[in-house]
Design a protein around this motif. Structure first.
Motif, PDB file in Angstrom:
ATOM      1  N   PRO A 120      -3.890  -1.237   6.563  1.00 20.45           N
ATOM      2  CA  PRO A 120      -4.439  -2.584   6.421  1.00 20.45           C
ATOM      3  C   PRO A 120      -4.454  -3.309   7.764  1.00 20.45           C
ATOM      4  CG  PRO A 120      -2.150  -2.583   5.789  1.00 20.45           C
ATOM      5  CD  PRO A 120      -2.511  -1.147   6.092  1.00 20.45           C
ATOM      6  N   GLN A 179     -12.358   9.097  -3.654  1.00 19.78           N
ATOM      7  CA  GLN A 179     -11.919   7.751  -4.044  1.00 19.78           C
ATOM      8  C   GLN A 179     -11.582   7.644  -5.524  1.00 19.78           C
ATOM      9  OE1 GLN A 179     -14.616   8.444  -2.223  1.00 19.78           O
ATOM     10  NE2 GLN A 179     -14.840   7.008  -0.502  1.00 19.78           N
ATOM     11  N   GLY A 214       0.814  -1.208   0.000  1.00 18.41           N
ATOM     12  CA  GLY A 214       0.000   0.000   0.000  1.00 18.41           C
ATOM     13  C   GLY A 214       0.847   1.257   0.000  1.00 18.41           C
ATOM     14  N   HIS A 258      -5.701   0.929  -2.060  1.00 15.91           N
ATOM     15  CA  HIS A 258      -6.702   0.014  -1.503  1.00 15.91           C
ATOM     16  C   HIS A 258      -6.653  -1.316  -2.251  1.00 15.91           C
ATOM     17  CE1 HIS A 258     -10.806  -1.360  -0.274  1.00 15.91           C
ATOM     18  NE2 HIS A 258     -10.836  -1.795  -1.518  1.00 15.91           N
ATOM     19  N   SER A 259      -6.641  -1.239  -3.573  1.00 13.42           N
ATOM     20  CA  SER A 259      -6.720  -2.454  -4.382  1.00 13.42           C
ATOM     21  C   SER A 259      -5.513  -3.354  -4.185  1.00 13.42           C
ATOM     22  CB  SER A 259      -6.850  -2.076  -5.867  1.00 13.42           C
ATOM     23  OG  SER A 259      -8.050  -1.366  -6.098  1.00 13.42           O
ATOM     24  N   ARG A 294     -13.063  -9.962   2.765  1.00 13.23           N
ATOM     25  CA  ARG A 294     -13.445  -8.824   3.596  1.00 13.23           C
ATOM     26  C   ARG A 294     -14.119  -9.269   4.897  1.00 13.23           C
ATOM     27  NH1 ARG A 294     -13.504  -3.875   1.016  1.00 13.23           N
ATOM     28  NH2 ARG A 294     -13.606  -3.099   3.170  1.00 13.23           N
ATOM     29  N   GLY A 348     -12.372   0.118   6.013  1.00 16.86           N
ATOM     30  CA  GLY A 348     -11.531   0.692   4.983  1.00 16.86           C
ATOM     31  C   GLY A 348     -10.066   0.572   5.343  1.00 16.86           C
ATOM     32  N   VAL A 349      -9.208   0.899   4.387  1.00 19.50           N
ATOM     33  CA  VAL A 349      -7.762   0.752   4.607  1.00 19.50           C
ATOM     34  C   VAL A 349      -7.018   2.055   4.355  1.00 19.50           C
ATOM     35  CG1 VAL A 349      -7.664  -1.729   4.217  1.00 19.50           C
ATOM     36  CG2 VAL A 349      -7.544  -0.160   2.260  1.00 19.50           C
ATOM     37  N   SER A 399      -7.846   5.007  -5.077  1.00 17.81           N
ATOM     38  CA  SER A 399      -8.285   3.618  -4.920  1.00 17.81           C
ATOM     39  C   SER A 399      -7.185   2.606  -5.204  1.00 17.81           C
ATOM     40  CB  SER A 399      -9.476   3.339  -5.847  1.00 17.81           C
ATOM     41  OG  SER A 399      -9.148   3.652  -7.190  1.00 17.81           O
TER      42      SER A 399
END
Length: 481
Positions: A421, A407, A333, A347-348, A380, A386-387, A344
């Motif tokens: 995370p 986002q 991340g 996050h992915s 999830r 959320g991260v 985003s």
């Protein structure tokens, strides 16, 4: 009931002080003038003026009104501590309760006027009779002129607002609206979605002054983590989670305004509980201890940092197993946070690492691709939160921004955000093997995006299992010395 005990009216021994002329006259004399200078941080006036110019450009020819709000009631007649609305403070640098900033349109921009409640000085019955504004209750209260000098803005009394707003019934209104204190011209007014959105989106890009405030908040938070780690032995001896919570919050009040959000101290089975703010459990020597904490600076900018520490100084094999996967996701991340990348993206990439790791542990009932698909998301279960998010005056900053500006937008120079995370295996989750139940791990850092790179503001706290063990052990040793 006897005649003596029958209520027959007001007891003369308990008169209403404000209705006694002699007392009122006596209370109006014999007072020296205290230092009433507003507590204003250096640089806030200039930064606020620039913020107003940025907002003014979005509302040419329109009136804008933003309220600071009033302290919410905790119970009966006892209120929580007051903290001004973030958008209001961003525009003014003012900390006054029930204050208002108005931007009145003119050719080429706006005229800004700050309205603050008129202070109650000696000679006014509210001096001793008002628990909200009387100096005997709240301490020295700045005059309108002192606010104006400190903040470099025109300041008028709060009671003048209604008259000044006549003819501006279509004003855009935002902030913490209190129906009990709304001026007549705005009764029934609703918060302007457009104004709230613009304030959020403008605040995404931090200027140099704001970044300085966030650096200070993060540095003070780093010291707060160290203070908490040194108190772990006392928590194990009986103080529990609440002792560690109190340690950090005392540190926050000493070095800043206080904690920027409800401090999370989760030990053992409490660590997987995402918002474990009760902090009323024990701390055991074999626990992993999740600490999510942030100091809010006196300018209200807050840090938001999380580490998971081994209480003994050494992770168990199962704790380290979970931590290593979270660390792998965290590093991925951090690498994905760069100017020009989509919000985003980080996050992915973290979700890809987590899904693959859980699949390798045989914890997913589907393939990695299916779990990551829009119709899957099985991974999830163990990370429903959320991260990452924007950070600033609010811990979850800029929350009213449009999706396309948040986002769905690229990261840009001046943005500050978190990467966080985690994996959360609840003690009662029978889909995970017994050795993993009751383990919760999160890593969270605060990141500044610059024109060509990124900077981890909280990098002084290690993120590897080995580094965290060494850091924790060193502070445990310091506690013993």
């Amino acid at each position: 009931m006897t005649a003596r005990s029958m209520p027959t009216g007001k007891d003369a021994r308990m008169p209403r002080l404000s209705q006694i002329d002699a007392f009122t006259r006596f209370m109006g004399t014999g007072w020296a003038t205290p230092d009433r200078s507003p507590q204003v941080e250096p640089g806030v006036a200039g930064a606020s003026a620039q913020h107003r110019e940025r907002l003014s450009a979005q509302f040419a020819g329109e009136t804008v009104v933003v309220f600071s709000g009033t302290a919410p009631i905790r119970v009966n007649d006892c209120a929580f501590d007051f903290r001004p609305d973030s958008g209001f403070f961003w525009l003014t640098g003012c900390t006054a309760e029930d204050a208002v900033i108005a931007l009145y349109p003119r050719d080429g921009g706006h005229d800004a006027v700050l309205y603050v409640p008129e202070p109650a000085y000696p000679g006014d019955t509210d001096f001793f009779g008002s628990a909200l504004h009387g100096e005997l209750w709240v301490g020295p209260a700045p005059s309108l002129g002192e606010w104006s000098t400190a903040l470099q803005i025109e300041v008028r009394g709060r009671r003048q607002l209604d008259a000044d707003l006549r003819g501006a019934s279509d004003a855009h209104v935002a902030g913490r609206l209190d129906t009990a204190t709304l001026p007549d011209t705005l009764v029934g007014a609703a918060a302007s979605d457009r104004l709230e959105r613009e304030l959020s989106e403008l605040r995404m890009i931090k200027d140099a002054w704001e970044i300085t405030q966030l650096r200070r908040a993060v540095d003070d938070t780093m010291a707060g983590f160290a203070a908490v780690a040194r108190e772990i032995p006392r928590a194990v001896a009986g103080g529990g989670e609440r002792w560690l919570q109190g340690t950090f919050e005392r540190h926050s009040r000493t070095h800043g305004n206080g904690p920027g959000y409800s401090t999370i101290v989760g030990s053992g089975d409490h660590a997987p509980i995402l918002h474990w703010v009760r902090c009323d459990g024990d701390v055991n020597s074999d626990d992993a201890l999740l600490l999510d904490m942030g100091v809010e600076a006196r300018t209200f900018y807050t840090a938001d940092v999380t580490r998971t520490l081994p209480v003994s100084g050494t992770f168990s094999p199962a704790q380290r197993h979970v931590h290593d996967l979270v660390e792998k996701a965290h590093r991925a991340g951090l690498d994905a946070v760069r100017p020009g990348a989509l919000f985003s993206d980080f996050h992915s990439v973290m979700m890809e690492v987590i899904a693959q790791g859980l699949h390798d542990w045989d914890l997913l009932p589907v393939s990695v691709d299916e779990a990551l698909s829009e119709r899957g998301q099985h991974h999830r279960r163990y990370i429903v939160c959320g991260v990452g998010h924007h950070l600033g005056l609010d811990v979850h900053d800029c929350a009213r921004a449009d999706y396309s500006a948040y986002q769905g937008a690229p990261l840009a120079d001046g943005m500050v955000l978190t990467v966080e995370p985690g994996l959360y295996f609840h003690a009662f989750d029978e889909t995970v093997p017994p050795e993993l139940r009751g383990i919760g791990v999160r890593l969270e850092d605060d990141i500044l995006v610059t024109e060509r790179a990124t900077e981890v503001l909280s990098e002084s706290l290690p993120i590897s299992a080995d580094g965290i063990e060494a850091w924790t052990a060193a502070h445990l040793t310091a506690a013993d010395s």
